[in-house]
Design a protein around this motif. Sequence first.
Motif, PDB file in Angstrom:
ATOM      1  N   PRO A 108       0.834  -1.251   0.110  1.00 42.92           N
ATOM      2  CA  PRO A 108      -0.130   0.081   0.070  1.00 42.92           C
ATOM      3  C   PRO A 108       0.687   1.127  -0.025  1.00 42.92           C
ATOM      4  N   VAL A 109       2.037   1.105   0.854  1.00 41.84           N
ATOM      5  CA  VAL A 109       2.999   2.548   0.778  1.00 41.84           C
ATOM      6  C   VAL A 109       3.480   2.662  -0.607  1.00 41.84           C
ATOM      7  N   VAL A 110       4.094   1.625  -1.233  1.00 42.26           N
ATOM      8  CA  VAL A 110       4.549   1.893  -2.484  1.00 42.26           C
ATOM      9  C   VAL A 110       3.516   2.255  -3.515  1.00 42.26           C
ATOM     10  N   GLY A 111       2.238   1.703  -3.348  1.00 41.62           N
ATOM     11  CA  GLY A 111       0.828   2.053  -4.370  1.00 41.62           C
ATOM     12  C   GLY A 111       1.099   3.628  -4.036  1.00 41.62           C
ATOM     13  N   LEU A 112       0.930   4.285  -2.978  1.00 41.18           N
ATOM     14  CA  LEU A 112       0.472   5.659  -2.673  1.00 41.18           C
ATOM     15  C   LEU A 112       1.790   6.553  -3.152  1.00 41.18           C
ATOM     16  N   VAL A 113       3.156   6.019  -2.954  1.00 38.60           N
ATOM     17  CA  VAL A 113       3.980   6.877  -3.305  1.00 38.60           C
ATOM     18  C   VAL A 113       4.350   6.965  -4.735  1.00 38.60           C
ATOM     19  N   LEU A 114       4.151   5.741  -5.393  1.00 39.91           N
ATOM     20  CA  LEU A 114       4.346   5.791  -6.910  1.00 39.91           C
ATOM     21  C   LEU A 114       2.925   6.557  -7.559  1.00 39.91           C
ATOM     22  N   SER A 115       1.980   6.465  -6.989  1.00 41.31           N
ATOM     23  CA  SER A 115       0.942   7.266  -7.550  1.00 41.31           C
ATOM     24  C   SER A 115       1.023   8.887  -7.521  1.00 41.31           C
ATOM     25  N   LEU A 116       1.731   9.311  -6.488  1.00 39.89           N
ATOM     26  CA  LEU A 116       1.985  10.726  -6.417  1.00 39.89           C
ATOM     27  C   LEU A 116       3.243  11.001  -7.530  1.00 39.89           C
ATOM     28  N   HIS A 117       4.221   9.895  -7.578  1.00 35.02           N
ATOM     29  CA  HIS A 117       5.261  10.322  -8.509  1.00 35.02           C
ATOM     30  C   HIS A 117       4.608  10.238  -9.963  1.00 35.02           C
ATOM     31  N   ILE A 118       3.711   9.308 -10.254  1.00 32.42           N
ATOM     32  CA  ILE A 118       3.096   9.296 -11.377  1.00 32.42           C
ATOM     33  C   ILE A 118       2.306  10.579 -11.704  1.00 32.42           C
TER      34      ILE A 118
ATOM     35  N   ALA B 156      15.187  16.996  -7.500  1.00 32.11           N
ATOM     36  CA  ALA B 156      14.669  15.739  -7.225  1.00 32.11           C
ATOM     37  C   ALA B 156      15.586  14.668  -6.517  1.00 32.11           C
ATOM     38  N   CYS B 157      16.784  14.766  -7.265  1.00 25.76           N
ATOM     39  CA  CYS B 157      17.921  13.831  -7.031  1.00 25.76           C
ATOM     40  C   CYS B 157      18.566  14.129  -5.596  1.00 25.76           C
ATOM     41  N   ALA B 158      18.479  15.660  -5.507  1.00 30.90           N
ATOM     42  CA  ALA B 158      18.989  15.943  -4.255  1.00 30.90           C
ATOM     43  C   ALA B 158      18.203  15.743  -2.990  1.00 30.90           C
ATOM     44  N   VAL B 159      16.869  15.682  -3.161  1.00 30.93           N
ATOM     45  CA  VAL B 159      15.930  15.429  -2.011  1.00 30.93           C
ATOM     46  C   VAL B 159      15.776  13.945  -2.068  1.00 30.93           C
ATOM     47  N   THR B 160      15.523  13.241  -2.930  1.00 32.90           N
ATOM     48  CA  THR B 160      15.535  11.536  -2.774  1.00 32.90           C
ATOM     49  C   THR B 160      16.847  11.133  -2.040  1.00 32.90           C
TER      50      THR B 160
ATOM     51  N   LEU C 224      10.961  11.457   0.712  1.00 31.25           N
ATOM     52  CA  LEU C 224      10.968  10.687  -0.535  1.00 31.25           C
ATOM     53  C   LEU C 224      10.181  10.908  -1.527  1.00 31.25           C
ATOM     54  N   THR C 225       8.664  10.882  -0.942  1.00 33.14           N
ATOM     55  CA  THR C 225       7.680  11.125  -1.871  1.00 33.14           C
ATOM     56  C   THR C 225       7.847  12.561  -2.793  1.00 33.14           C
ATOM     57  N   VAL C 226       7.964  13.432  -1.837  1.00 35.27           N
ATOM     58  CA  VAL C 226       8.170  15.014  -2.540  1.00 35.27           C
ATOM     59  C   VAL C 226       9.424  14.830  -3.787  1.00 35.27           C
ATOM     60  N   GLY C 227      10.655  14.119  -3.337  1.00 33.95           N
ATOM     61  CA  GLY C 227      11.527  13.704  -4.323  1.00 33.95           C
ATOM     62  C   GLY C 227      11.006  13.295  -5.845  1.00 33.95           C
ATOM     63  N   LEU C 228      10.291  11.974  -5.289  1.00 36.10           N
ATOM     64  CA  LEU C 228       9.732  11.507  -6.681  1.00 36.10           C
ATOM     65  C   LEU C 228       8.728  12.358  -7.319  1.00 36.10           C
ATOM     66  N   VAL C 229       7.885  13.189  -6.687  1.00 33.06           N
ATOM     67  CA  VAL C 229       7.133  13.996  -7.243  1.00 33.06           C
ATOM     68  C   VAL C 229       8.020  14.942  -8.215  1.00 33.06           C
ATOM     69  N   LEU C 230       9.155  15.513  -7.675  1.00 30.97           N
ATOM     70  CA  LEU C 230       9.831  16.469  -8.450  1.00 30.97           C
ATOM     71  C   LEU C 230      10.424  15.709  -9.942  1.00 30.97           C
ATOM     72  N   LEU C 231      10.759  14.541  -9.474  1.00 29.96           N
ATOM     73  CA  LEU C 231      11.411  13.730 -10.543  1.00 29.96           C
ATOM     74  C   LEU C 231      10.324  13.273 -11.580  1.00 29.96           C
ATOM     75  N   GLY C 232       8.965  13.330 -11.232  1.00 30.51           N
ATOM     76  CA  GLY C 232       8.419  13.028 -12.382  1.00 30.51           C
ATOM     77  C   GLY C 232       7.974  14.504 -13.100  1.00 30.51           C
ATOM     78  N   LEU C 233       7.993  15.706 -12.454  1.00 32.00           N
ATOM     79  CA  LEU C 233       7.800  17.034 -12.934  1.00 32.00           C
ATOM     80  C   LEU C 233       9.041  17.173 -14.127  1.00 32.00           C
ATOM     81  N   GLY C 234      10.272  16.777 -13.657  1.00 35.09           N
ATOM     82  CA  GLY C 234      11.379  16.896 -14.508  1.00 35.09           C
ATOM     83  C   GLY C 234      11.207  16.087 -15.720  1.00 35.09           C
TER      84      GLY C 234
END
Length: 486
Positions: free
Chosen positions: A331-341, A374-378, A388-398
């Motif tokens: 469930p945690v992976v699902g939420l984090v990846l959803s925000l990344h996507i 994003a790399c700096a945050v993750t 980590l979730t914030v970093g992955l969201v920035l990764l998706g935006l980039g």
Amino acid sequence: MSTDLTTTTAPAPPDRAPIQRRSLRLLFTTQIIGGIGVTIGIAVGALLAAEIAGTAVAGLALSAAVVGGALLAVPVTRITTGHGRRPGLAFAYTVGALGGVVVVLAAATGWVPLLFAGMLLFGGGSAANLQARYAAVDLAAPRRRARQLSLVVWATTVGAVAAPNFAALADRTGSGWGLPALSAPFAFSAAAFVLAAGVILLGLRPDPLLTARRLAAADTAAAMGGTDTAAAGTAGTDAGAGAAGATGPVGPVGAATRPAPGGVAAEPFAAPASPARRGAGMRAAWSVVRVRPAARLGIVAVAVGHLVMVAVMAMAPVHLREFYAVDEVLPVVGLVLSLHIAGMYALAPVVGWLADRFGRRAVILGGIATLLAACAVTGTAGHHTPRLTVGLVLLGLGWSATMVAGSTLLSESVPDGVRPVAQGLSDLLMGLAGALAGAVSGFVMQVAGYPVLSLLAAVAVTPLLALALRPVRTGAPDEEERASCG
């Protein structure tokens, strides 16, 4: 006795606006379906591979999917070049569905080679979703290309954001059917890909690429002057059937040009190809791309952005597994990846508007800055999941910025005749870059950890930054600068 003389005229060319609207609606629908198929499998792919073959191999399994999507770009491009977008996209989705079935069989048998074969084929779903963005550009007005391409990219949000959260439900449902743990999401992916292929085959009519070729042939005949209208119509029809040049010979930079509609960019004439030249394929595309600074920047932006995104994202589930119990991690992976996507797709229309308003190069530079952040945050998140979730969201935006701006820049920087093959080349290089990232990420994760992986991903952005900041020589044929003006 008199003789009646009749003049044969070709049918009036189709109106591109209503066809473009219908195509965008259809592509929007299939992107939702395909996004569900791709993401629900990818969400558990690394975990399934880790269960069967170990953590070090988890990245390789995702790499197999990326390599599969990259290699599939070659036959999909050939089908698209000869027969249009519709059969090419349907073929890719069908291969992805077959891959989902093979992964389920691999989970049931525990046979690692079968898992890799399935993931290789599963990449067909990603290949179809990526190729669909180019179908949105075929009939787009020059000043709206980035926005309309970004709408198709954005459509993936609806399915892709929700899909990781369905992974746990799909896994529980599959367990009730007797499917092995973590394999049921791939069965659902296969069903989604079959549905997407059917919608494409039935609904994407008329084919946008074939229609664009017909209109381009008519425009060329009118621009050259004195060409019989009926002959131009015939040439357009032949081109649509794949008989007249998909990879036509392209003159050197500085050859005769014609203004694009709206006065945004100029392109060299792309004469119909002879049968001998039609088989040139990716080599012909590269020979065109390498002499155009804008096309080079576009293709590198897409590849590097994807490499960084895959490297950091692929090992995020494995990183989370280090500090969550087995029954809590999915469930945690699902939420984090959803925000990344959501970061990858949700703001794509805004990115497209910015690219049309301020230029492709400016948006690529913004994407580079976002990837570095994003790399700096993750890399410094540790076990703090929100960070980590914030970093992955920035990764998706980039990723979104480099993907939308880079794809648009490449599409408008090459001539009509070689455009589908150049787009296929871009997806091939993007896939290979992502495959390299996925393959290396598992080993880096096991040997040095997630912070070092994030650092290496940031270093990989450097070549793209140097290319994007490279000054344009006076008189250089930089289509990006012309396409960005106004």
